[in-house]
Design a protein around this motif. Sequence first.
Motif, short mmCIF file in Angstrom:
data_model
loop_
_atom_site.label_atom_id
_atom_site.label_comp_id
_atom_site.label_asym_id
_atom_site.label_seq_id
_atom_site.Cartn_x
_atom_site.Cartn_y
_atom_site.Cartn_z
N PRO A 11 0.82 -1.22 0.00
CA PRO A 11 0.00 0.00 0.00
C PRO A 11 0.85 1.26 0.00
N VAL A 12 0.36 2.28 -0.69
CA VAL A 12 0.99 3.59 -0.71
C VAL A 12 -0.06 4.65 -0.39
N ASN A 17 -3.89 13.89 -6.89
CA ASN A 17 -4.30 13.94 -8.28
C ASN A 17 -5.19 12.73 -8.57
N LEU A 18 -6.41 12.97 -9.04
CA LEU A 18 -7.38 11.90 -9.26
C LEU A 18 -6.93 10.93 -10.35
N ARG A 19 -6.28 11.42 -11.38
CA ARG A 19 -5.81 10.54 -12.46
C ARG A 19 -4.73 9.58 -11.95
N ARG A 20 -3.79 10.09 -11.17
CA ARG A 20 -2.75 9.22 -10.60
C ARG A 20 -3.35 8.25 -9.61
N ARG A 21 -4.37 8.68 -8.86
CA ARG A 21 -5.02 7.81 -7.89
C ARG A 21 -5.71 6.64 -8.59
N LYS A 22 -6.36 6.91 -9.72
CA LYS A 22 -7.02 5.84 -10.46
C LYS A 22 -6.01 4.84 -11.01
N LYS A 23 -4.84 5.33 -11.43
CA LYS A 23 -3.81 4.43 -11.94
C LYS A 23 -3.25 3.53 -10.85
N MET A 24 -3.21 4.02 -9.63
CA MET A 24 -2.62 3.27 -8.53
C MET A 24 -3.63 2.41 -7.78
N TYR A 25 -4.92 2.59 -8.08
CA TYR A 25 -5.94 1.84 -7.34
C TYR A 25 -5.95 0.39 -7.77
N SER A 26 -5.84 -0.51 -6.80
CA SER A 26 -5.89 -1.94 -7.06
C SER A 26 -7.26 -2.46 -6.65
N GLY A 27 -8.00 -2.98 -7.59
CA GLY A 27 -9.30 -3.54 -7.27
C GLY A 27 -9.21 -4.76 -6.39
N LYS A 28 -8.10 -5.47 -6.45
CA LYS A 28 -7.93 -6.66 -5.64
C LYS A 28 -7.77 -6.30 -4.16
N LYS A 29 -6.95 -5.32 -3.88
CA LYS A 29 -6.70 -4.91 -2.49
C LYS A 29 -7.63 -3.79 -2.03
N GLN A 31 -7.35 -0.59 -2.48
CA GLN A 31 -6.59 0.56 -2.00
C GLN A 31 -5.55 0.92 -3.05
N THR A 32 -4.89 2.06 -2.87
CA THR A 32 -3.84 2.45 -3.82
C THR A 32 -2.57 1.68 -3.46
N THR A 33 -1.99 1.04 -4.46
CA THR A 33 -0.84 0.18 -4.21
C THR A 33 0.21 0.34 -5.31
N ARG A 34 1.37 -0.22 -5.04
CA ARG A 34 2.43 -0.42 -6.03
C ARG A 34 2.63 -1.93 -6.12
N GLY A 130 8.75 -13.58 3.86
CA GLY A 130 10.02 -13.21 4.47
C GLY A 130 10.39 -11.77 4.18
N ILE A 131 10.09 -11.30 2.97
CA ILE A 131 10.33 -9.89 2.64
C ILE A 131 9.44 -8.99 3.47
N LYS A 132 8.19 -9.40 3.64
CA LYS A 132 7.23 -8.55 4.33
C LYS A 132 7.35 -8.62 5.85
N ARG A 133 8.32 -9.38 6.35
CA ARG A 133 8.59 -9.34 7.79
C ARG A 133 9.06 -7.96 8.21
N LEU A 134 9.72 -7.27 7.29
CA LEU A 134 10.10 -5.90 7.57
C LEU A 134 8.83 -5.06 7.57
N GLY A 135 8.64 -4.26 8.56
CA GLY A 135 7.42 -3.47 8.67
C GLY A 135 7.25 -2.47 7.54
N CYS A 136 8.35 -2.03 6.93
CA CYS A 136 8.26 -1.04 5.86
C CYS A 136 7.60 -1.61 4.61
N MET A 137 7.53 -2.93 4.48
CA MET A 137 6.91 -3.52 3.29
C MET A 137 5.41 -3.76 3.45
N THR A 138 4.89 -3.66 4.66
CA THR A 138 3.46 -3.88 4.86
C THR A 138 2.72 -2.60 5.24
N GLN A 139 3.43 -1.63 5.77
CA GLN A 139 2.81 -0.36 6.16
C GLN A 139 2.60 0.51 4.92
N ILE A 140 1.73 1.49 5.04
CA ILE A 140 1.50 2.42 3.93
C ILE A 140 2.75 3.29 3.75
#
Length: 167
Positions: A11-12, A17-29, A31-34, A130-140
């Motif tokens: 999550p990010v 900007n609404l256009r950038r928000r639509k590009k980053m929105y993941s229907g699966k999650k 929320q806005t993600t990378r 294992g990657i997501k054990r680091l908190g920075c990979m699961t937090q916004i």
Amino acid sequence: MDVFIDGTERPVQKPKNLRRRKKMYSGKKRQTTRKGLIMTDETRQIGFIPMSKNGRRHDKRLLDKVDIIRHIPPEVTIWADTGFQGIDKQHPNTQIPKKGTRKRPLSPEQKQENKIISGIRITVEHAIAGIKRLGCMTQILRNRRPFIDDTFLLLSAGLWNFHLRTA
């Protein structure tokens, strides 16, 4: 030798900007993600991570853009999930679970085969965990510096590989 491929999202912060928000929105999650791809081997070591893209993109499309499949030799087996339907046409030695539909449900043999594939493919899921054990990979991620999300992903993957070597 085997190679395991899977995609992951993090999550990010929502862009104003609404256009950038639509590009980053993941229907699966919802929320806005990378989204990023992870390629591991049978020892759960991470071998390849391409640049992450907006969360709206599909896993297969990301893999096609990177074009890493043509560099994998034919004797190496690629294990992927159903999000990568179609790579079996690009690589001769690919294992992907079968998809069932309402009109054509899976037979018991196909379900059993899917369970076997999932049991083998679990190594890439363990590497992502294992990657997501680091908190920075699961937090916004609220930092807006360019490529900082890829830097965090590479650092956490490096720490995971280091953990596997020392354990």
